[in-house]
Design a protein around this motif. Structure first.
Motif, mmCIF file in Angstrom:
data_model
loop_
_atom_site.group_PDB
_atom_site.id
_atom_site.type_symbol
_atom_site.label_atom_id
_atom_site.label_comp_id
_atom_site.label_asym_id
_atom_site.label_seq_id
_atom_site.Cartn_x
_atom_site.Cartn_y
_atom_site.Cartn_z
ATOM 1 N N ARG A 549 41.938 -60.217 -27.158
ATOM 2 C CA ARG A 549 42.441 -59.683 -28.441
ATOM 3 C C ARG A 549 41.921 -58.264 -28.659
ATOM 4 N N ARG A 552 43.705 -55.845 -26.506
ATOM 5 C CA ARG A 552 45.060 -55.572 -27.024
ATOM 6 C C ARG A 552 45.002 -54.545 -28.154
ATOM 7 N N GLU A 556 47.144 -51.470 -27.280
ATOM 8 C CA GLU A 556 48.451 -51.414 -27.954
ATOM 9 C C GLU A 556 48.361 -50.744 -29.315
#
Ligand SMILES: Cc1ncc(C[n+]2csc(CCOP(=O)(O)OP(=O)(O)O)c2C)c(N)n1
Length: 570
Positions: A549, A552, A556
């Motif tokens: 997580r 990410r 992102e």
């Protein structure tokens, strides 16, 4: 060709020169001494001249570490400027790190105004008497390659070029330029300079061929040659020639307290991280950029074993006391020295049967140690609080060849294999704590397209001035994944106590004052206060998903992230 640019002050001329010499960023921790610099920046920005980009870093520890991190990834220096003697004092630990790690840096500080009269820039604050020192360079002179105080604006071109050439000539390192406020404030109408600097860094060097031949002959004649390496991977181009040399001889390579990826860990001749058990059998030790290739008090090569040292400076001449044998010192650019040596060994044609036998023996050893390391991780993977070996394994699972990992202490390379040159950066040899956070931010600044993971102990995290580091990450858009190996204490200190007195009071009672960090701060809240995605992990099974997580968020959402992993105390 000479170039002329209109400016209003020496400060502006200085910035113009830095930009002309390719300095991309100017990391600043400002004080009253910065007034002419900030004024000059305002004019440059009004005129659309962005470089070098000024970045505020609100503590000197991460500022200097950022310059370190940028240079360790690019090989190019940045300019860092701190506030007179007090800012320089905060920066000294980072300068010591950069010096011993041979990292180039243009370290600068304002100089308290010199005069009390009417000159532009003269003293006008109460601090301007107390902030003067007799010799501002003295504070860091031992750890910089050169220092100087600018006396007049006409010196600036030579000063900038000389500083950068000296910093980047090998062995590279920081240089220190102090800039008095009157000098920076002097009016100028134009600055004139050579478009290309006329003071170039030294070319790479290679030892004389006869010495390389002697080293090759000794290696070929040895029955059990071994390599001990620490930092030659500072130049990623030095990895392939070390592989070629090892393969030509079937010779094992031991990483010993490696600061870089020196040799691919998956290569069958990578023999692990502890040469000590093998020193007795070695009849030749090739130490490569290794300032402390073994610890004589614990285990040393036999007296008759030959020692060849390869490094920019095999005598480590800036170290006051160092007695490791140098029977043959091959000073020069390790990438070139290793390549020349590999070729000389090939020409000397070692017996293929001997090479094959050695290679087979060390390949077995390689597989044996990997098996033992994997078993060690398997044994602890379910432990709570988490074992650092398991945390290291989980971090390693995130790493690909485009990821840069900065490790201030606790990532365990036996559980985290690295194979790609230029992807791993361990704490610098003097281990001045507080390097990791800033170094990771500097690495991200240098390589925005790459993922940067920063592994720090909870101790190292606190030393890194975390609010300043997280502020910097957010303000300057540097999304790094920080993993805190939180054992609520200082293992390194506890280990030293146990070694000092294995059966002593501290070991028996477990009472070790000055090595505990209980109660621990909620590190995730520190990071969250600066907009980070942040989590705390106490369950070993939850770690891979938490790290995923966080990664990410970094990749992102372009958001910095922190995972506070609650680890076993030692
Ligand atoms: C500036 C500075 N101060 C003190 C030390 C001494 N020191 C070495 S390791 C260490 C503890 C590091 O703690 P942590 O990062 O949590 O790692 P751990 O030892 O727990 O694995 C200390 C205080 C140092 N290296 N640098």
């Amino acid at each position: 060709m000479r170039k002329r640019v209109s400016v209003e002050s020496a400060a502006e001329a200085y910035l113009e020169l830095l930009a002309a010499r390719g300095i991309e960023y100017f990391l600043g921790n400002a004080g009253t001494d910065f007034a002419p610099i900030i004024e000059a920046y305002a004019r440059r920005e009004a005129q659309g001249q962005a470089l070098p980009r000024p970045l505020t870093v609100p503590h000197e520890t991460p500022a200097v570490a950022m310059a370190h991190g940028y240079a360790m990834v690019t090989g190019r220096p940045l300019a860092v400027m701190v506030h007179v003697i007090v800012g320089a004092a905060n920066a000294v630990g980072g300068i010591i790190n950069a010096a011993r790690a041979q990292v180039p840096m243009l370290f600068t500080a304002g100089r308290n105004p010199l005069t009390e009269g009417a000159l532009p820039g003269a003293r006008n604050r109460q601090i301007h008497w107390a902030q003067e020192s007799f010799d501002q360079g003295a504070m860091v002179r031992e750890f910089v390659k050169w220092d100087y105080e600018a006396r007049m604006p006409s010196q600036l071109e030579t000063l900038v070029d000389r500083a950068l050439a000296i910093a980047t000539s090998e062995p590279a390192g920081p240089v220190y330029l102090t800039l008095p406020r009157e000098v920076l404030a002097e009016r100028m109408e134009q600055v004139e300079y050579f478009e290309r600097p006329r003071l170039a860094a030294d070319a790479a060097t290679v030892p004389e061929p006869a010495a390389v031949e002697r080293a090759a002959a000794a290696l070929v004649a040895a029955r059990n040659p071994i390599v001990i390496v620490k930092a030659s991977g500072r130049d990623p181009g030095a990895v392939a020639p070390l592989v070629a040399l090892a393969e030509a001889l079937g010779m094992p390579v031991f990483d010993f307290y490696p600061t870089h990826l020196n040799f691919p860990q998956g290569h069958p001749l990578h023999a692990g991280f502890d040469p000590a058990p093998h020193l007795d059998e070695a009849d030749l030790v090739l130490a490569v950029e290794a300032d402390a290739p073994w610890f004589p008090r614990l285990r040393a090569p036999r007296p008759e074993a030959r020692v060849i040292q390869i490094a920019h400076d095999p005598l480590f001449t800036r170290y006051p006391y160092r007695g490791f044998a140098v029977d043959l010192g091959l000073a020069g650019t390790p990438r070139l020295t290793l390549a020349a040596l590999a070729e000389a060994v090939a020409r000397a044609a070692p017996d293929p049967a001997v090479v094959a036998e050695r290679r087979a023996r060390w390949t077995d050893e390689h597989h044996r140690t990997r098996g033992a390391w994997a078993a060690a991780v398997a044994r602890v993977r379910a432990d709570a609080p988490l074992d650092m070996a398991w945390v290291s394994r989980c971090v390693a699972d995130l790493v690909d060849d485009h990821t840069l990992v900065v490790n201030e202490y606790d990532l365990d390379r036996t559980a985290a294999p690295f194979d790609a040159p230029g992807t791993y950066f361990g704490a610098p040899p003097p281990a001045g704590l507080g390097w990791g956070l800033g170094a990771a931010l500097g690495a991200k600044l240098a390589a925005p397209e790459r993922t940067v993971i920063c592994c720090v102990g909870d101790g190292a995290y606190i030393f890194g001035a975390p609010t300043a580091a997280h502020w910097t990450a957010r303000a300057h858009g540097l999304p790094v994944l920080f993993v805190v190996f939180n054992n609520r204490g200082w293992n390194a200190v506890k280990r030293a106590v146990r070694f000092h007195a294995p059966e002593g009071w501290a070991a028996r009672t477990g009472v070790m004052p000055m090595s505990e960090l209980d109660p621990p701060p909620d590190y995730e809240l520190v990071a969250r206060s600066c907009g980070a995605h942040a989590e705390r992990v106490e369950d070993p099974e939850a770690l891979p998903a938490a790290l995923a997580r966080a990664l990410r968020a970094v990749r992102e959402d372009k958001q910095q992230a922190l995972v506070n992993v609650v680890c076993k105390k030692s």
